[in-house]
Write a protein that holds these residues in place. Sequence first.
Motif, mmCIF file in Angstrom:
data_model
loop_
_atom_site.group_PDB
_atom_site.id
_atom_site.type_symbol
_atom_site.label_atom_id
_atom_site.label_comp_id
_atom_site.label_asym_id
_atom_site.label_seq_id
_atom_site.Cartn_x
_atom_site.Cartn_y
_atom_site.Cartn_z
ATOM 1 N N SER A 167 -30.695 44.619 23.255
ATOM 2 C CA SER A 167 -30.494 43.587 22.236
ATOM 3 C C SER A 167 -30.350 44.215 20.852
ATOM 4 C CB SER A 167 -31.667 42.603 22.239
ATOM 5 O OG SER A 167 -31.750 41.924 23.468
ATOM 6 N N GLN A 168 -31.193 45.225 20.586
ATOM 7 C CA GLN A 168 -31.130 45.888 19.287
ATOM 8 C C GLN A 168 -29.798 46.601 19.106
ATOM 9 O OE1 GLN A 168 -34.309 48.648 18.637
ATOM 10 N NE2 GLN A 168 -33.526 49.346 16.663
ATOM 11 N N LEU A 169 -29.372 47.335 20.140
ATOM 12 C CA LEU A 169 -28.091 48.042 20.055
ATOM 13 C C LEU A 169 -26.927 47.063 19.924
ATOM 14 C CD1 LEU A 169 -28.581 50.868 22.708
ATOM 15 C CD2 LEU A 169 -28.502 51.129 20.218
ATOM 16 N N ALA A 170 -27.000 45.949 20.674
ATOM 17 C CA ALA A 170 -25.926 44.950 20.602
ATOM 18 C C ALA A 170 -25.815 44.386 19.190
ATOM 19 C CB ALA A 170 -26.184 43.835 21.610
ATOM 20 N N ARG A 171 -26.961 44.092 18.562
ATOM 21 C CA ARG A 171 -26.928 43.575 17.191
ATOM 22 C C ARG A 171 -26.366 44.611 16.228
ATOM 23 N NH1 ARG A 171 -32.021 41.486 18.734
ATOM 24 N NH2 ARG A 171 -33.043 43.267 17.737
ATOM 25 N N GLU A 172 -26.789 45.876 16.399
ATOM 26 C CA GLU A 172 -26.296 46.922 15.514
ATOM 27 C C GLU A 172 -24.791 47.099 15.672
ATOM 28 O OE1 GLU A 172 -27.931 48.694 13.211
ATOM 29 O OE2 GLU A 172 -29.747 47.526 13.586
ATOM 30 N N LEU A 173 -24.324 47.083 16.915
ATOM 31 C CA LEU A 173 -22.887 47.240 17.145
ATOM 32 C C LEU A 173 -22.108 46.080 16.556
ATOM 33 C CD1 LEU A 173 -22.757 48.559 20.823
ATOM 34 C CD2 LEU A 173 -21.926 49.765 18.806
ATOM 35 N N HIS A 174 -22.590 44.869 16.837
ATOM 36 C CA HIS A 174 -21.845 43.691 16.413
ATOM 37 C C HIS A 174 -21.918 43.495 14.895
ATOM 38 C CE1 HIS A 174 -21.137 39.358 15.704
ATOM 39 N NE2 HIS A 174 -20.228 39.502 16.667
ATOM 40 N N ASP A 175 -23.115 43.600 14.346
ATOM 41 C CA ASP A 175 -23.283 43.284 12.928
ATOM 42 C C ASP A 175 -22.908 44.444 12.011
ATOM 43 O OD1 ASP A 175 -24.201 40.873 13.835
ATOM 44 O OD2 ASP A 175 -26.324 41.376 13.616
ATOM 45 N N ILE A 214 -7.170 49.347 14.920
ATOM 46 C CA ILE A 214 -8.418 48.802 14.385
ATOM 47 C C ILE A 214 -8.832 47.555 15.167
ATOM 48 C CG2 ILE A 214 -9.460 47.701 12.370
ATOM 49 C CD1 ILE A 214 -7.746 49.563 10.633
ATOM 50 N N GLN A 215 -7.869 46.707 15.484
ATOM 51 C CA GLN A 215 -8.188 45.495 16.240
ATOM 52 C C GLN A 215 -8.707 45.840 17.630
ATOM 53 O OE1 GLN A 215 -8.143 42.293 14.986
ATOM 54 N NE2 GLN A 215 -9.285 41.959 16.903
ATOM 55 N N ASP A 216 -8.094 46.838 18.269
ATOM 56 C CA ASP A 216 -8.593 47.289 19.578
ATOM 57 C C ASP A 216 -10.025 47.808 19.464
ATOM 58 O OD1 ASP A 216 -6.234 46.600 20.781
ATOM 59 O OD2 ASP A 216 -5.410 48.648 20.802
ATOM 60 N N THR A 217 -10.309 48.508 18.382
ATOM 61 C CA THR A 217 -11.665 49.030 18.169
ATOM 62 C C THR A 217 -12.660 47.889 17.994
ATOM 63 O OG1 THR A 217 -10.730 50.995 17.092
ATOM 64 C CG2 THR A 217 -13.077 50.562 16.759
ATOM 65 N N ILE A 218 -12.264 46.873 17.227
ATOM 66 C CA ILE A 218 -13.130 45.701 17.037
ATOM 67 C C ILE A 218 -13.387 45.006 18.375
ATOM 68 C CG2 ILE A 218 -13.245 43.388 16.026
ATOM 69 C CD1 ILE A 218 -11.738 44.480 13.618
ATOM 70 N N ASP A 219 -12.338 44.842 19.177
ATOM 71 C CA ASP A 219 -12.499 44.198 20.489
ATOM 72 C C ASP A 219 -13.391 45.021 21.409
ATOM 73 O OD1 ASP A 219 -10.847 42.205 19.600
ATOM 74 O OD2 ASP A 219 -9.029 43.016 20.544
ATOM 75 N N THR A 220 -13.249 46.345 21.345
ATOM 76 C CA THR A 220 -14.078 47.226 22.179
ATOM 77 C C THR A 220 -15.540 47.136 21.776
ATOM 78 O OG1 THR A 220 -12.227 48.756 22.498
ATOM 79 C CG2 THR A 220 -14.437 49.601 22.933
ATOM 80 N N VAL A 221 -15.788 47.107 20.472
ATOM 81 C CA VAL A 221 -17.169 46.986 19.986
ATOM 82 C C VAL A 221 -17.776 45.675 20.460
ATOM 83 C CG1 VAL A 221 -18.583 46.685 17.914
ATOM 84 C CG2 VAL A 221 -16.869 48.499 18.008
ATOM 85 N N ARG A 222 -17.004 44.589 20.367
ATOM 86 C CA ARG A 222 -17.501 43.294 20.834
ATOM 87 C C ARG A 222 -17.791 43.324 22.334
ATOM 88 N NH1 ARG A 222 -13.250 39.323 17.630
ATOM 89 N NH2 ARG A 222 -14.265 39.449 15.570
ATOM 90 N N LEU A 228 -24.062 44.871 26.557
ATOM 91 C CA LEU A 228 -25.460 45.197 26.293
ATOM 92 C C LEU A 228 -26.324 43.937 26.248
ATOM 93 C CD1 LEU A 228 -25.032 47.928 23.546
ATOM 94 C CD2 LEU A 228 -25.962 48.271 25.834
ATOM 95 N N ARG A 229 -25.827 42.904 25.592
ATOM 96 C CA ARG A 229 -26.563 41.648 25.475
ATOM 97 C C ARG A 229 -25.575 40.536 25.143
ATOM 98 N NH1 ARG A 229 -31.045 38.550 26.610
ATOM 99 N NH2 ARG A 229 -31.028 36.768 25.196
ATOM 100 N N PRO A 230 -25.214 39.716 26.142
ATOM 101 C CA PRO A 230 -24.213 38.666 25.896
ATOM 102 C C PRO A 230 -24.664 37.703 24.808
ATOM 103 C CG PRO A 230 -24.652 38.924 28.248
ATOM 104 C CD PRO A 230 -25.689 39.714 27.522
ATOM 105 N N ARG A 231 -23.872 37.584 23.749
ATOM 106 C CA ARG A 231 -24.204 36.630 22.691
ATOM 107 C C ARG A 231 -24.200 35.202 23.230
ATOM 108 N NH1 ARG A 231 -19.633 37.659 18.643
ATOM 109 N NH2 ARG A 231 -18.580 38.114 20.625
ATOM 110 N N MET A 232 -23.357 34.966 24.222
ATOM 111 C CA MET A 232 -23.254 33.634 24.804
ATOM 112 C C MET A 232 -24.580 33.176 25.404
ATOM 113 S SD MET A 232 -20.538 32.350 27.701
ATOM 114 C CE MET A 232 -19.153 32.899 26.712
ATOM 115 N N LEU A 233 -25.385 34.143 25.888
ATOM 116 C CA LEU A 233 -26.669 33.796 26.494
ATOM 117 C C LEU A 233 -27.592 33.149 25.463
ATOM 118 C CD1 LEU A 233 -28.122 34.056 29.228
ATOM 119 C CD2 LEU A 233 -29.028 36.253 28.462
#
Length: 375
Positions: A167-175, A214-222, A228-233
């Motif tokens: 969860s921590q890594l997912a937040r760091e990656l996403h945010d 850049i867009q591919d990188t953003i999609d990969t990060v998401r 790691l932790r589905p935001r949908m959950l």
Amino acid sequence: MAQPACPDDPDDPRPARPEIEFRDIPFQGIIEQSLAGVYLVFDERFQYVNSTFAEMFGYTQKEFVGTSIRDLVLPDFVGEAMENYRLRVYGGVPSIRYITRCRHRDGHVVHIDVHGSLVDYRGQPALAGVVIDVTERVRRDKDLQRSRRRLRELASYLNSTREELRSQLARELHDVLGGMISSIKLDVFRIQRRTSDPALAEIREITQELLPLIQDTIDTVRQISDELRPRMLDTLGLVATIRSELEAFGRRNEIPVGFTVEGGEPDLTVETATQCFRVLQEALTNIGRHAEAETVEVQVRSRDGRFEMQVRDDGKGIDRHSMREGSIGMLSMTERARSIGGSLYVHARAGGGTVVLLAVPGHMGQRGNDRAADR
């Protein structure tokens, strides 16, 4: 070949064999050398014990004669021992075997496996049998149970810690990382707007090539963040997340999938919902790697706080040897289910394929229980 002697032939020179009577067999010596304790109880008192029995408790045979059962067994187990004695002597039960706890002469506890039967002693009903000292076996069993319990606690702790880290890594990656890349994208757009001059055409071309990257990188990060932790959950709930994961699995593996829901969204804690989702992921991973299935169906059901999830496939079926030995994936699903108070059942389907059923009882994993506990 010599013929055997005939006992009725008076002319046979060989002496006739004497008849062996039952009382002539040295049973007393055999009993005294027995590795098991042997005893005789009459009127609730020991009338005879062999040396093995006496040594189990630190006494001599003579010291043991006349000892009451009540004096040997620990107070908490006297009731059970006396009830078993009465059942055999007066209750018509011919034989009983059980394990009880007794007191050694020096005070330590001795666990014994008792097997006694009703016998006739001088015309009166009595009890005779054998006893085995199982103190060491009981100790090993307790140590094994303690080790298993600690391993389960460790597995639960590792799962919880891993989920927190995810969860921590997912937040760091996403945010953080996602935000940084989005800022880079905006800067590239700004550069594009300032390169309308034909002299800067080469720079503009470079920015146009950068934007898709850049867009591919953003999609990969998401994507990594969601793995790691589905935001949908956290936003849409467990049912929607299961549906999304199943549909993604179908696209990746190019097989039809089916999804049915009964009862709507379950009222589960974040921890319980997460573990249920991880069980689904592991089940789908096993299907993708081993099942060679043509279709996969998932059914979730919520009723009276109870949550059930069933994953079915029509593949080649689970290997029973793997079930007995316990694969890492199977062990992971089982421990995840156990950590939230649930149960996991895995079995082969009659027509081929495998069924994985996760059941979480109604009193486990509910948010209301957590709120009550917090109060």
